[in-house]
Design a protein around this motif. Structure first.
Motif, PDB file in Angstrom:
ATOM      1  N   UNK A 125       0.836  -1.204   0.000  1.00 57.13           N
ATOM      2  CA  UNK A 125       0.000   0.000   0.000  1.00 57.13           C
ATOM      3  C   UNK A 125       0.869   1.252   0.000  1.00 57.13           C
ATOM      4  N   UNK A 126       1.947   1.237   0.795  1.00 58.84           N
ATOM      5  CA  UNK A 126       2.868   2.373   0.790  1.00 58.84           C
ATOM      6  C   UNK A 126       3.492   2.556  -0.588  1.00 58.84           C
ATOM      7  N   UNK A 127       3.923   1.466  -1.175  1.00 59.32           N
ATOM      8  CA  UNK A 127       4.533   1.526  -2.506  1.00 59.32           C
ATOM      9  C   UNK A 127       3.528   2.016  -3.551  1.00 59.32           C
ATOM     10  N   UNK A 128       2.313   1.493  -3.492  1.00 59.05           N
ATOM     11  CA  UNK A 128       1.284   1.918  -4.450  1.00 59.05           C
ATOM     12  C   UNK A 128       0.946   3.394  -4.279  1.00 59.05           C
ATOM     13  N   UNK A 129       0.896   3.853  -3.026  1.00 60.88           N
ATOM     14  CA  UNK A 129       0.638   5.270  -2.780  1.00 60.88           C
ATOM     15  C   UNK A 129       1.739   6.148  -3.349  1.00 60.88           C
ATOM     16  N   UNK A 130       2.977   5.714  -3.175  1.00 57.64           N
ATOM     17  CA  UNK A 130       4.095   6.480  -3.730  1.00 57.64           C
ATOM     18  C   UNK A 130       4.060   6.521  -5.247  1.00 57.64           C
ATOM     19  N   UNK A 167       1.413   6.117  -7.126  1.00 56.96           N
ATOM     20  CA  UNK A 167       0.260   6.928  -7.530  1.00 56.96           C
ATOM     21  C   UNK A 167       0.567   8.415  -7.433  1.00 56.96           C
ATOM     22  N   UNK A 168       1.233   8.810  -6.367  1.00 55.43           N
ATOM     23  CA  UNK A 168       1.574  10.232  -6.203  1.00 55.43           C
ATOM     24  C   UNK A 168       2.548  10.693  -7.284  1.00 55.43           C
ATOM     25  N   UNK A 169       3.508   9.852  -7.613  1.00 55.77           N
ATOM     26  CA  UNK A 169       4.444  10.208  -8.685  1.00 55.77           C
ATOM     27  C   UNK A 169       3.710  10.322 -10.016  1.00 55.77           C
ATOM     28  N   UNK A 170       2.785   9.400 -10.269  1.00 58.39           N
ATOM     29  CA  UNK A 170       2.030   9.432 -11.526  1.00 58.39           C
ATOM     30  C   UNK A 170       1.151  10.669 -11.619  1.00 58.39           C
ATOM     31  N   UNK A 171       0.464  10.987 -10.529  1.00 60.18           N
ATOM     32  CA  UNK A 171      -0.416  12.160 -10.542  1.00 60.18           C
ATOM     33  C   UNK A 171       0.402  13.439 -10.660  1.00 60.18           C
ATOM     34  N   UNK A 172       1.544  13.472 -10.010  1.00 60.23           N
ATOM     35  CA  UNK A 172       2.358  14.692 -10.076  1.00 60.23           C
ATOM     36  C   UNK A 172       2.884  14.958 -11.482  1.00 60.23           C
ATOM     37  N   UNK A 173       3.018  13.908 -12.279  1.00 52.06           N
ATOM     38  CA  UNK A 173       3.466  14.138 -13.656  1.00 52.06           C
ATOM     39  C   UNK A 173       2.335  14.658 -14.536  1.00 52.06           C
ATOM     40  N   UNK A 233       9.789   8.871  -0.592  1.00 53.70           N
ATOM     41  CA  UNK A 233       9.881   8.386   0.789  1.00 53.70           C
ATOM     42  C   UNK A 233       8.878   7.253   1.026  1.00 53.70           C
ATOM     43  N   UNK A 234       7.678   7.371   0.457  1.00 50.05           N
ATOM     44  CA  UNK A 234       6.680   6.310   0.610  1.00 50.05           C
ATOM     45  C   UNK A 234       7.147   5.027  -0.079  1.00 50.05           C
ATOM     46  N   UNK A 235       7.739   5.161  -1.250  1.00 51.49           N
ATOM     47  CA  UNK A 235       8.237   3.978  -1.972  1.00 51.49           C
ATOM     48  C   UNK A 235       9.377   3.310  -1.209  1.00 51.49           C
ATOM     49  N   UNK A 236      10.308   4.104  -0.713  1.00 50.34           N
ATOM     50  CA  UNK A 236      11.426   3.550   0.053  1.00 50.34           C
ATOM     51  C   UNK A 236      10.899   2.909   1.342  1.00 50.34           C
ATOM     52  N   UNK A 237       9.946   3.565   1.985  1.00 48.19           N
ATOM     53  CA  UNK A 237       9.352   3.011   3.200  1.00 48.19           C
ATOM     54  C   UNK A 237       8.648   1.691   2.936  1.00 48.19           C
ATOM     55  N   UNK A 238       7.970   1.588   1.810  1.00 49.05           N
ATOM     56  CA  UNK A 238       7.312   0.332   1.456  1.00 49.05           C
ATOM     57  C   UNK A 238       8.308  -0.797   1.255  1.00 49.05           C
ATOM     58  N   UNK A 239       9.404  -0.488   0.589  1.00 53.72           N
ATOM     59  CA  UNK A 239      10.441  -1.504   0.392  1.00 53.72           C
ATOM     60  C   UNK A 239      11.072  -1.926   1.705  1.00 53.72           C
TER      61      UNK A 239
END
Length: 134
Positions: free
Chosen positions: A47-52, A54-60, A74-80
């Motif tokens: 979920x953390x990875x998906x949120x990260x 998604x945020x990167x995709x929306x920001x583009x 940070x969310x992606x790294x935290x998910x990993x």
């Protein structure tokens, strides 16, 4: 060849050996409960990875502030990191079950809570900075 011999051969092939190579077989209910807990941590990590992502995709696509990429990263790294902690915690608990020792404390919970607090604080500070600039 009896059932005990076949069962022994199956047990010898289980991996990782650092977990299954020690102690006795625990009650399957406890072992499966440990596995369910690890899978719950994995869902949280995903979920953390998906949120990260998604945020990167929306920001583009939208004009989000540049710091949103920092929060997404940070969310992606935290998910990993949480996924790795889930595996380590599963192995520690499974070894404790197999060797009849006290269960180790839930370190991943403290790490997750700390990560979420840091991420929330970072987001709050960056949002306030952006509000003050505009």
């Amino acid at each position: 060849m009896g059932a005990a011999y076949r069962l022994g051969r199956v047990m010898d092939r289980r991996w990782p050996r650092s977990v299954y190579g020690v102690g006795d077989e625990p009650d399957p209910r406890f072992s499966m409960s440990n596995e369910r807990t690890a899978l719950a941590w994995m869902r949280t990590a995903m979920a953390l990875l998906a949120g990260g992502v998604a945020l990167i995709s929306v920001s583009s696509l939208a004009t989000l502030p540049k710091w949103s990429a920092l929060v997404a990263s940070a969310a992606c790294v935290g998910g990993g990191a949480l996924a790795w902690r889930a595996v380590v915690a599963w192995a520690r608990i499974e070894r404790a079950l197999r060797t009849h020792q006290a269960l180790p404390p839930p370190r991943a919970l403290v790490s997750l809570a700390g990560g979420v607090i840091v991420l929330a604080g970072l987001t709050l500070v960056l949002s306030l900075v952006q509000l003050l600039r505009s």
